[in-house]
Scaffold this motif. Structure first.
Motif, PDB file in Angstrom:
ATOM      1  N   ASP A 130       0.810  -1.225   0.000  1.00  0.00           N
ATOM      2  CA  ASP A 130       0.000   0.000   0.000  1.00  0.00           C
ATOM      3  C   ASP A 130       0.843   1.275   0.000  1.00  0.00           C
ATOM      4  OD1 ASP A 130      -2.515   1.097  -0.298  1.00  0.00           O
ATOM      5  OD2 ASP A 130      -2.788   1.401   1.851  1.00  0.00           O
ATOM      6  N   PHE A 131       1.975   1.241  -0.707  1.00  0.00           N
ATOM      7  CA  PHE A 131       2.795   2.428  -0.912  1.00  0.00           C
ATOM      8  C   PHE A 131       2.546   2.935  -2.323  1.00  0.00           C
ATOM      9  CE2 PHE A 131       4.942   0.496   2.597  1.00  0.00           C
ATOM     10  CZ  PHE A 131       5.471   1.551   3.321  1.00  0.00           C
ATOM     11  N   SER A 132       2.312   4.224  -2.444  1.00  0.00           N
ATOM     12  CA  SER A 132       2.089   4.811  -3.765  1.00  0.00           C
ATOM     13  C   SER A 132       3.064   5.964  -3.968  1.00  0.00           C
ATOM     14  CB  SER A 132       0.643   5.285  -3.906  1.00  0.00           C
ATOM     15  OG  SER A 132       0.330   6.211  -2.888  1.00  0.00           O
ATOM     16  N   HIS A 133       3.029   6.554  -5.146  1.00  0.00           N
ATOM     17  CA  HIS A 133       3.919   7.652  -5.484  1.00  0.00           C
ATOM     18  C   HIS A 133       3.220   8.994  -5.284  1.00  0.00           C
ATOM     19  CE1 HIS A 133       6.694   4.764  -7.039  1.00  0.00           C
ATOM     20  NE2 HIS A 133       5.884   4.361  -7.978  1.00  0.00           N
ATOM     21  N   VAL A 134       4.024  10.040  -5.279  1.00  0.00           N
ATOM     22  CA  VAL A 134       3.522  11.409  -5.152  1.00  0.00           C
ATOM     23  C   VAL A 134       3.984  12.202  -6.378  1.00  0.00           C
ATOM     24  CG1 VAL A 134       3.514  11.331  -2.632  1.00  0.00           C
ATOM     25  CG2 VAL A 134       5.538  12.176  -3.833  1.00  0.00           C
ATOM     26  N   HIS A 135       3.446  13.406  -6.511  1.00  0.00           N
ATOM     27  CA  HIS A 135       3.862  14.289  -7.609  1.00  0.00           C
ATOM     28  C   HIS A 135       5.324  14.677  -7.432  1.00  0.00           C
ATOM     29  CE1 HIS A 135      -0.044  14.997  -9.519  1.00  0.00           C
ATOM     30  NE2 HIS A 135      -0.542  14.899  -8.291  1.00  0.00           N
TER      31      HIS A 135
ATOM     32  N   ASP B 145      10.973   4.562   2.768  1.00  0.00           N
ATOM     33  CA  ASP B 145      10.615   3.158   2.585  1.00  0.00           C
ATOM     34  C   ASP B 145       9.636   2.958   1.422  1.00  0.00           C
ATOM     35  OD1 ASP B 145       8.494   4.425   3.812  1.00  0.00           O
ATOM     36  OD2 ASP B 145       8.223   2.907   5.380  1.00  0.00           O
ATOM     37  N   GLY B 146       9.604   3.913   0.501  1.00  0.00           N
ATOM     38  CA  GLY B 146       8.729   3.811  -0.668  1.00  0.00           C
ATOM     39  C   GLY B 146       9.301   2.897  -1.746  1.00  0.00           C
ATOM     40  N   PRO B 147       8.535   2.630  -2.792  1.00  0.00           N
ATOM     41  CA  PRO B 147       8.971   1.714  -3.848  1.00  0.00           C
ATOM     42  C   PRO B 147      10.296   2.100  -4.516  1.00  0.00           C
ATOM     43  CG  PRO B 147       6.622   2.125  -4.042  1.00  0.00           C
ATOM     44  CD  PRO B 147       7.139   3.064  -3.008  1.00  0.00           C
ATOM     45  N   TYR B 148      10.480   3.370  -4.866  1.00  0.00           N
ATOM     46  CA  TYR B 148      11.738   3.769  -5.501  1.00  0.00           C
ATOM     47  C   TYR B 148      12.897   3.713  -4.511  1.00  0.00           C
ATOM     48  CZ  TYR B 148       9.673   5.147  -9.939  1.00  0.00           C
ATOM     49  OH  TYR B 148       9.043   5.135 -11.166  1.00  0.00           O
ATOM     50  N   ALA B 149      12.639   4.057  -3.261  1.00  0.00           N
ATOM     51  CA  ALA B 149      13.700   4.005  -2.255  1.00  0.00           C
ATOM     52  C   ALA B 149      14.180   2.569  -2.047  1.00  0.00           C
ATOM     53  CB  ALA B 149      13.202   4.604  -0.944  1.00  0.00           C
ATOM     54  N   ILE B 150      13.252   1.638  -1.977  1.00  0.00           N
ATOM     55  CA  ILE B 150      13.606   0.223  -1.810  1.00  0.00           C
ATOM     56  C   ILE B 150      14.321  -0.292  -3.059  1.00  0.00           C
ATOM     57  CG2 ILE B 150      12.663  -2.103  -1.487  1.00  0.00           C
ATOM     58  CD1 ILE B 150      12.585  -0.293   1.032  1.00  0.00           C
TER      59      ILE B 150
ATOM     60  N   ILE C  97       3.192  11.796 -11.260  1.00  0.00           N
ATOM     61  CA  ILE C  97       3.042  11.025 -10.027  1.00  0.00           C
ATOM     62  C   ILE C  97       4.025   9.860 -10.140  1.00  0.00           C
ATOM     63  CG2 ILE C  97       1.478   9.726  -8.546  1.00  0.00           C
ATOM     64  CD1 ILE C  97      -0.811  11.376  -9.740  1.00  0.00           C
ATOM     65  N   ALA C  98       5.305  10.170  -9.881  1.00  0.00           N
ATOM     66  CA  ALA C  98       6.370   9.186 -10.103  1.00  0.00           C
ATOM     67  C   ALA C  98       7.516   9.356  -9.112  1.00  0.00           C
ATOM     68  CB  ALA C  98       6.890   9.320 -11.528  1.00  0.00           C
ATOM     69  N   CYS C  99       7.240   9.926  -7.940  1.00  0.00           N
ATOM     70  CA  CYS C  99       8.291  10.129  -6.946  1.00  0.00           C
ATOM     71  C   CYS C  99       7.863   9.551  -5.599  1.00  0.00           C
ATOM     72  CB  CYS C  99       8.603  11.620  -6.796  1.00  0.00           C
ATOM     73  SG  CYS C  99       9.573  12.277  -8.167  1.00  0.00           S
TER      74      CYS C  99
ATOM     75  N   LEU D 131      13.405  10.137  -5.834  1.00  0.00           N
ATOM     76  CA  LEU D 131      13.307  10.276  -4.384  1.00  0.00           C
ATOM     77  C   LEU D 131      13.268  11.738  -3.968  1.00  0.00           C
ATOM     78  CD1 LEU D 131      15.928   7.599  -3.303  1.00  0.00           C
ATOM     79  CD2 LEU D 131      13.482   7.297  -3.730  1.00  0.00           C
ATOM     80  N   ILE D 132      12.281  12.080  -3.169  1.00  0.00           N
ATOM     81  CA  ILE D 132      12.178  13.418  -2.574  1.00  0.00           C
ATOM     82  C   ILE D 132      11.846  13.224  -1.106  1.00  0.00           C
ATOM     83  CG2 ILE D 132      11.528  14.637  -4.677  1.00  0.00           C
ATOM     84  CD1 ILE D 132       8.609  14.454  -3.763  1.00  0.00           C
ATOM     85  N   PHE D 133      12.488  13.998  -0.262  1.00  0.00           N
ATOM     86  CA  PHE D 133      12.233  13.862   1.164  1.00  0.00           C
ATOM     87  C   PHE D 133      12.162  15.239   1.795  1.00  0.00           C
ATOM     88  CE2 PHE D 133      12.731   9.454   0.902  1.00  0.00           C
ATOM     89  CZ  PHE D 133      13.868   9.157   0.163  1.00  0.00           C
ATOM     90  N   SER D 134      11.230  15.378   2.705  1.00  0.00           N
ATOM     91  CA  SER D 134      11.160  16.614   3.477  1.00  0.00           C
ATOM     92  C   SER D 134      12.233  16.549   4.555  1.00  0.00           C
ATOM     93  CB  SER D 134       9.777  16.767   4.097  1.00  0.00           C
ATOM     94  OG  SER D 134       9.575  15.778   5.087  1.00  0.00           O
ATOM     95  N   PRO D 135      12.614  17.683   5.122  1.00  0.00           N
ATOM     96  CA  PRO D 135      13.649  17.656   6.181  1.00  0.00           C
ATOM     97  C   PRO D 135      13.310  16.742   7.343  1.00  0.00           C
ATOM     98  CG  PRO D 135      13.222  19.891   5.471  1.00  0.00           C
ATOM     99  CD  PRO D 135      12.203  19.018   4.800  1.00  0.00           C
ATOM    100  N   LYS D 136      12.036  16.519   7.625  1.00  0.00           N
ATOM    101  CA  LYS D 136      11.637  15.665   8.743  1.00  0.00           C
ATOM    102  C   LYS D 136      11.951  14.196   8.492  1.00  0.00           C
ATOM    103  CE  LYS D 136       7.928  18.590  10.436  1.00  0.00           C
ATOM    104  NZ  LYS D 136       6.498  18.696  10.700  1.00  0.00           N
ATOM    105  N   THR D 137      12.031  13.751   7.223  1.00  0.00           N
ATOM    106  CA  THR D 137      12.223  12.330   6.950  1.00  0.00           C
ATOM    107  C   THR D 137      13.674  11.988   6.643  1.00  0.00           C
ATOM    108  OG1 THR D 137      11.694  12.613   4.602  1.00  0.00           O
ATOM    109  CG2 THR D 137       9.888  12.007   6.072  1.00  0.00           C
ATOM    110  N   ARG D 138      14.557  12.947   6.623  1.00  0.00           N
ATOM    111  CA  ARG D 138      15.978  12.657   6.327  1.00  0.00           C
ATOM    112  C   ARG D 138      16.709  12.210   7.551  1.00  0.00           C
ATOM    113  NH1 ARG D 138      18.420  16.267   1.566  1.00  0.00           N
ATOM    114  NH2 ARG D 138      16.916  15.588   0.088  1.00  0.00           N
TER     115      ARG D 138
END
Length: 86
Positions: A16-21, A40-45, A33-35, A79-86
């Motif tokens: 149940d992991f999907s992509h974001v814009h 722990d998302g699909p592209y990260a894995i 919608i490919a990021c 891969l895109i990450f907000s400062p909170k998830t790094r």
């Protein structure tokens, strides 16, 4: 190995992991919608899978290692990450 990376990526969607814009700075991907915005998302894995394959492949030729290195970099573009998830 490339096809296994795709399988790993798609299997992650089954959890149940999907992509974001994608943001504007991702030129070719901007607005798609490919990021992933999660570590722990699909592209990260998938990127982690390719990185591990690159680091542990004992029988890979220099050409094959170059292909794996390119796969790592291309996957990381998603891969895109907000400062909170790094």
């Amino acid at each position: 190995i490339y096809r296994l990376g795709i399988l790993v990526h798609e299997a992650r969607h089954s959890d149940d992991f999907s992509h974001v814009h994608c943001p504007k700075d991702r030129r070719a991907l901007a607005g798609d919608i490919a990021c992933d915005d999660r570590l722990d998302g699909p592209y990260a894995i998938e990127a982690l899978f390719f990185q591990n394959a690159l680091q542990t492949c004992k029988d890979c030729t220099p050409f094959e290692k170059n292909l794996l290195s390119n796969d790592v970099e291309l996957t990381r573009e998603h891969l895109i990450f907000s400062p909170k998830t790094r």
